[in-house]
Design an enzyme around this catalytic site. Sequence first.
Site, short mmCIF file in Angstrom:
data_model
loop_
_atom_site.label_atom_id
_atom_site.label_comp_id
_atom_site.label_asym_id
_atom_site.label_seq_id
_atom_site.Cartn_x
_atom_site.Cartn_y
_atom_site.Cartn_z
N HIS A 53 14.00 35.83 50.97
CA HIS A 53 12.80 35.17 50.44
C HIS A 53 13.27 34.21 49.35
O HIS A 53 14.22 34.51 48.62
CB HIS A 53 11.84 36.24 49.89
CG HIS A 53 10.56 35.69 49.32
ND1 HIS A 53 9.91 34.59 49.85
CD2 HIS A 53 9.81 36.09 48.28
CE1 HIS A 53 8.82 34.35 49.13
NE2 HIS A 53 8.73 35.24 48.18
N GLY B 252 10.83 45.25 58.12
CA GLY B 252 12.13 45.81 58.42
C GLY B 252 12.16 46.68 59.67
O GLY B 252 13.08 46.58 60.48
N GLY C 233 16.15 49.11 51.32
CA GLY C 233 14.74 49.45 51.56
C GLY C 233 14.35 48.98 52.95
O GLY C 233 15.13 49.08 53.89
N GLU D 267 11.17 41.11 42.14
CA GLU D 267 11.02 41.12 40.68
C GLU D 267 12.20 41.81 39.98
O GLU D 267 12.38 41.66 38.77
CB GLU D 267 9.67 41.72 40.26
CG GLU D 267 9.45 43.19 40.60
CD GLU D 267 8.94 43.41 42.01
OE1 GLU D 267 9.05 42.51 42.86
OE2 GLU D 267 8.43 44.52 42.27
N GLU E 35 -19.07 46.79 60.39
CA GLU E 35 -19.28 45.38 60.71
C GLU E 35 -18.30 44.45 60.00
O GLU E 35 -17.78 43.51 60.59
CB GLU E 35 -20.74 45.02 60.34
CG GLU E 35 -21.33 43.93 61.15
CD GLU E 35 -21.10 44.11 62.64
OE1 GLU E 35 -20.45 43.22 63.20
OE2 GLU E 35 -21.55 45.12 63.24
P1 NAD Z 1 12.06 47.40 49.31
O1 NAD Z 1 11.19 47.63 48.14
O2 NAD Z 1 11.72 48.01 50.61
O3 NAD Z 1 13.57 47.88 49.00
C1 NAD Z 1 14.16 47.70 47.78
C2 NAD Z 1 15.52 48.38 47.63
O4 NAD Z 1 15.92 48.13 46.28
C3 NAD Z 1 15.55 49.87 47.81
O5 NAD Z 1 16.84 50.23 48.29
C4 NAD Z 1 15.38 50.40 46.38
O6 NAD Z 1 15.97 51.66 46.20
C5 NAD Z 1 16.16 49.35 45.61
N1 NAD Z 1 15.70 49.18 44.21
C6 NAD Z 1 14.43 49.21 43.75
N2 NAD Z 1 14.40 49.01 42.42
C7 NAD Z 1 15.69 48.85 42.03
C8 NAD Z 1 16.31 48.60 40.77
N3 NAD Z 1 15.59 48.51 39.64
N4 NAD Z 1 17.66 48.46 40.74
C9 NAD Z 1 18.40 48.57 41.86
N5 NAD Z 1 17.86 48.82 43.08
C10 NAD Z 1 16.53 48.94 43.16
O7 NAD Z 1 12.23 45.81 49.43
P2 NAD Z 1 11.99 44.91 50.74
O8 NAD Z 1 10.55 44.91 51.10
O9 NAD Z 1 13.01 45.28 51.76
O10 NAD Z 1 12.30 43.45 50.15
C11 NAD Z 1 13.62 42.98 49.96
C12 NAD Z 1 13.63 41.46 50.12
O11 NAD Z 1 13.25 41.12 51.45
C13 NAD Z 1 12.68 40.73 49.18
O12 NAD Z 1 13.27 39.50 48.83
C14 NAD Z 1 11.48 40.46 50.09
O13 NAD Z 1 10.71 39.34 49.69
C15 NAD Z 1 12.18 40.18 51.40
N6 NAD Z 1 11.36 40.34 52.61
C16 NAD Z 1 10.67 41.49 52.82
C17 NAD Z 1 9.94 41.66 54.00
C18 NAD Z 1 9.22 42.96 54.28
O14 NAD Z 1 8.62 43.05 55.34
N7 NAD Z 1 9.26 43.98 53.44
C19 NAD Z 1 9.89 40.63 54.94
C20 NAD Z 1 10.63 39.46 54.71
C21 NAD Z 1 11.35 39.34 53.54
#
Ligand code: NAD
Length: 330
Positions: free
Chosen positions: A108, A134, A26, A84, A227
């Site tokens: 995280h 990302g 993701g 989650e 505002e």
């Molecule tokens: P995201 O939701 O963008 O991506 C999730 C990925 O998991 C996708 O490839 C999706 O297809 C897959 N997925 C979703 N449900 C699924 C399931 N049930 N089974 C298998 N695969 C599944 O997630 P993200 O925002 O990239 O977050 C990933 C980690 O990075 C988390 O730990 C988050 O806290 C951390 N993080 C995110 C950010 C951010 O800016 N988004 C910043 C810092 C840290």
Amino acid sequence: MVKMYYDRDADMDLLAEKTIAVVGYGSQGAAQAQNLSDSGLDVIVGLREGGSSWNVAKADGMKVLGIGDAARRADIVHMLLPDEVQPDVYRREIAPGLEQGNAISFSHGFNIHYHQIVPPENVDVFMVAPKGPGYLVRRTYLEGAGVPCLLAVYQNASGSAREIGLGFAKGIGGTRAGVIETSFAEETETDLFGEQVDLCGGVSELIKASFETLVEAGYKPEIAYFETLHELKLIVDLIHEGGLTKMWYYVSNTAEYGGLTVGPKIINEQTRKAMKEALDRIQSGEFAREFVLEGKANMPVLKALEEKEHGHVIEQIGKELRSKMSWLEG
Ligand code: NAD
Ligand code: MG
């Protein structure tokens, strides 16, 4: 000032013989997998077969495998599924593939800190967390820069977890911008506190309460919208660029005097007490338990609150007004 680590402090040699499985493709997964790969490391992507990211990762030229296969083959499993979703997938597909000397890593700390994932004692557990979304992790990397990262070690079975983590941070471009060392507890608790009290929870309530106060006093909602919501961005941009000092410098003397004298009456002792209570609930694990159970129940409270929030007058007014502002991105 806290110590920052840069490219010269980090070494990817420790990762040269290792295969990294990035699980999830993701926001973070796509960015980190591509950066690690462009840095010359051996990267595979672990995904649900037939899941929505499978073809995207393939099209980006990634080696894609099912999650279980990727975890079995890898020396380092980097968990970038939604937080989650991680515990179930870990138990079913990742844990069976973890061997002595492997590592499991995160961006995280929630699942490790609150014991939703409990890795075996013979593997390294570390975190490399970019402090940015990302698309910035990827874009800055391509520009030759990077996004600052946090590094933490929870479990050091190999004796080199920290060096491996720092090398990993270098692989995603983090040491170009600077890496700060923290702990899983500090990263998780401050992250939850920030989003609840300040960034998401605090700001949205401040906007709604000030908007409602104006509208209830008979002012036009459109004026109140500009505002209390629209102008927030201009203020936050100044703060982001040059701290509170720059913001106070650029606003009028009237705004500066009014803000400095009235602000502490709005965020007052009672508010600080509520902030401390929120922090206590984060530190005690009470918030984590509540959220994990909410997730197991299919998020009934979250869905109800979302519906209420989307239905708020300020959202209707805002939608209408924003459609007239051609310079905004929908
Ligand atoms: P995201 O939701 O963008 O991506 C999730 C990925 O998991 C996708 O490839 C999706 O297809 C897959 N997925 C979703 N449900 C699924 C399931 N049930 N089974 C298998 N695969 C599944 O997630 P993200 O925002 O990239 O977050 C990933 C980690 O990075 C988390 O730990 C988050 O806290 C951390 N993080 C995110 C950010 C951010 O800016 N988004 C910043 C810092 C840290
Ligand atoms: Mg955060």
